[in-house]
Design an enzyme around this catalytic site. Structure first.
Site, PDB file in Angstrom:
ATOM      1  CG  LEU A   1       8.744 -20.132   9.865  1.00 14.51           C
ATOM      2  CD1 LEU A   1       9.309 -21.486  10.301  1.00 14.51           C
ATOM      3  CD2 LEU A   1       8.723 -20.037   8.347  1.00 14.51           C
ATOM      4  CG  HIS A   2       1.496 -17.624   9.799  1.00 12.96           C
ATOM      5  ND1 HIS A   2       2.293 -16.637   9.283  1.00 12.96           N
ATOM      6  CD2 HIS A   2       0.277 -17.446   9.256  1.00 12.96           C
ATOM      7  CE1 HIS A   2       1.567 -15.880   8.470  1.00 12.96           C
ATOM      8  NE2 HIS A   2       0.343 -16.356   8.438  1.00 12.96           N
ATOM      9  NE  ARG A   3       1.739 -17.142   4.210  1.00 12.28           N
ATOM     10  CZ  ARG A   3       0.699 -16.350   4.403  1.00 12.28           C
ATOM     11  NH1 ARG A   3      -0.520 -16.852   4.422  1.00 12.28           N
ATOM     12  NH2 ARG A   3       0.841 -15.067   4.572  1.00 12.28           N
TER      13      ARG A   3
END
Ligand code: UD1
Length: 371
Positions: free
Chosen positions: A204-206
């Site tokens: 996850l990194h958005r």
């Protein structure tokens, strides 16, 4: 012919590696690799150069992290100096990060041809910084290399002439196919005490998923539920780590015994883990493509994707960020309800070779630059 290739952030490295190799193999091309330094940690940058055999960058602009305007501005100022000195025939940019956009703008304003690799992808979500980067880059690029035919259609709708658009396939898959045997030999499963197909892999990194407390919590709670049925391995991106540390105490995280938060992994270890995962949960663009080629079920925690071919042909399912839906779709896969996919056209390991052949031909015909 003189080519400058640009990299900046993690997903760029796997894309440039096979292009650099193809340029070298072709011979007779003067190639300069520029790293903007958008990503700078060893885990986010250096390790990829080492594993993928990318030569040490000839020039590192060492820009680092900053607000988007400041980061792009600094990259532009420094990259302009490089172009004025080196005067290449063409600048190759890949993907959709801030470095891609900033360097394209500088090159085109100096009258230097820009070749965009992975052109034409559209999520139609202008809240994504990458969508803005894609639109700007494609609008100034002279040569547009696409990974799938939907991208050609988007570019045509935006008024790009067909003779400027080349469907060449996927350079990220060139790297995957070239690395899989080696990647499967790493000892990451043993090191982590994992068996094949007994764990879920998460990335996850958005900003839209991890920056806001409520958005991040919804996903973390879903992971908290999923880890009751299967081990969850989560290599944490620096942006996500900053936010998890801000919103969660160590004791809160410990309650989820089967959820393992680990440092970002190198390319080979990550590819190994991905290739043996039961299911992958992600908001990354590249991982949607990689799981499609590996035939591993992928649940994308976003409401849209710029890579629809991974849904229509691959193993990807768009599940959004609703907690219940994430849990429900994960359970379906754990129960064996798996979507079969196929590998999209030209995701065959030869995209970089096609790119170099086209660039050389355009150079010989004096048609690199759009007029
Ligand atoms: C960038 C790209 C995104 C890509 C992602 C992959 C843009 C707009 N975004 O997002 O498209 O999918 O890279 O990782 O270009 N940080 C470190 N070490 C590093 C790099 C970053 O600690 O080496 C931390 C910094 O606190 C930084 C934050 O991560 O502020 C975010 O980094 P940034 O490059 O701004 O964006 P990403 O979220 O990584």
């Amino acid at each position: 012919m003189k080519i400058i290739s640009v990299v900046g952030a993690r997903p760029n490295f796997m894309k440039i590696a096979p292009i650099v190799r193809a340029i070298k193999k072709h011979g007779g091309i003067h190639h300069i690799l520029v790293h903007t330094g958008q990503h700078y940690d060893y885990e986010m940058s250096g390790s990829f150069f080492k594993e993928l055999g990318i030569p040490h960058p000839d020039i590192n602009l060492e820009i680092g992290s900053a607000s988007h305007a400041r980061q792009a501005g600094l990259i532009m100022m420094e990259f302009e100096k490089v172009l004025l000195k080196e005067k290449p025939d063409v600048v190759i940019v890949v993907g959709d990060v801030n470095s891609t956009m900033a360097c394209s703008l500088v090159a085109t304003k100096l009258g230097i041809a820009v070749a965009h690799v992975e052109a034409g992808l559209r999520s139609f979500d202008r809240n994504m910084p990458e969508e803005i980067n894609r639109l700007v880059t494609d609008s100034v690029a002279d040569i547009l290399f696409t990974t799938s035919l939907d991208a050609n259609i988007h570019l045509r709708h935006e008024g790009i002439l067909p003779q400027r658009i080349f469907f060449v396939g996927n350079v990220m898959i060139d790297t995957l196919l070239n690395s899989l045997t080696k990647a499967r030999k790493t000892k990451i499963l043993e090191r982590m005490g994992l068996q094949k197909e007994t764990y879920t892999l998460v990335t996850l990194h958005r900003p839209s998923n991890v920056d806001d407390k409520n958005d991040l919590s919804r996903i973390m709670q879903a992971l908290g539920e999923i880890q009751k049925s299967i081990k969850v391995i989560f290599p944490v991106h620096p942006r996500t780590k900053n936010n998890i540390q801000k919103y969660y105490s160590a004791s809160q995280l410990k309650k989820w015994k089967n959820l393992q938060l680990i440092e970002p992994l190198g390319y080979f270890d990550f590819l190994n883990l991905m290739s043996y995962a039961k299911v992958v949960l992600t908001d990354s663009g590249g991982i949607q493509e990689e799981t499609t080629v590996l035939g591993i079920p992928c649940l994308t925690l976003r409401n849209n994707t710029e890579r629809p071919v991974t849904i229509t042909q691959g193993t990807n399912i768009l599940v959004g960020t609703d907690k219940k839906r994430i849990i429900r779709e994960s359970q379906k896969i754990l129960q064996g309800k798996i979507k079969n996919g196929q590998r999209p056209k030209y995701w065959d390991g030869n995209a970089s070779q096609r790119i170099v052949q086209i660039l050389v031909k355009l150079y010989q015909q004096k048609q690199l630059r759009r007029v």
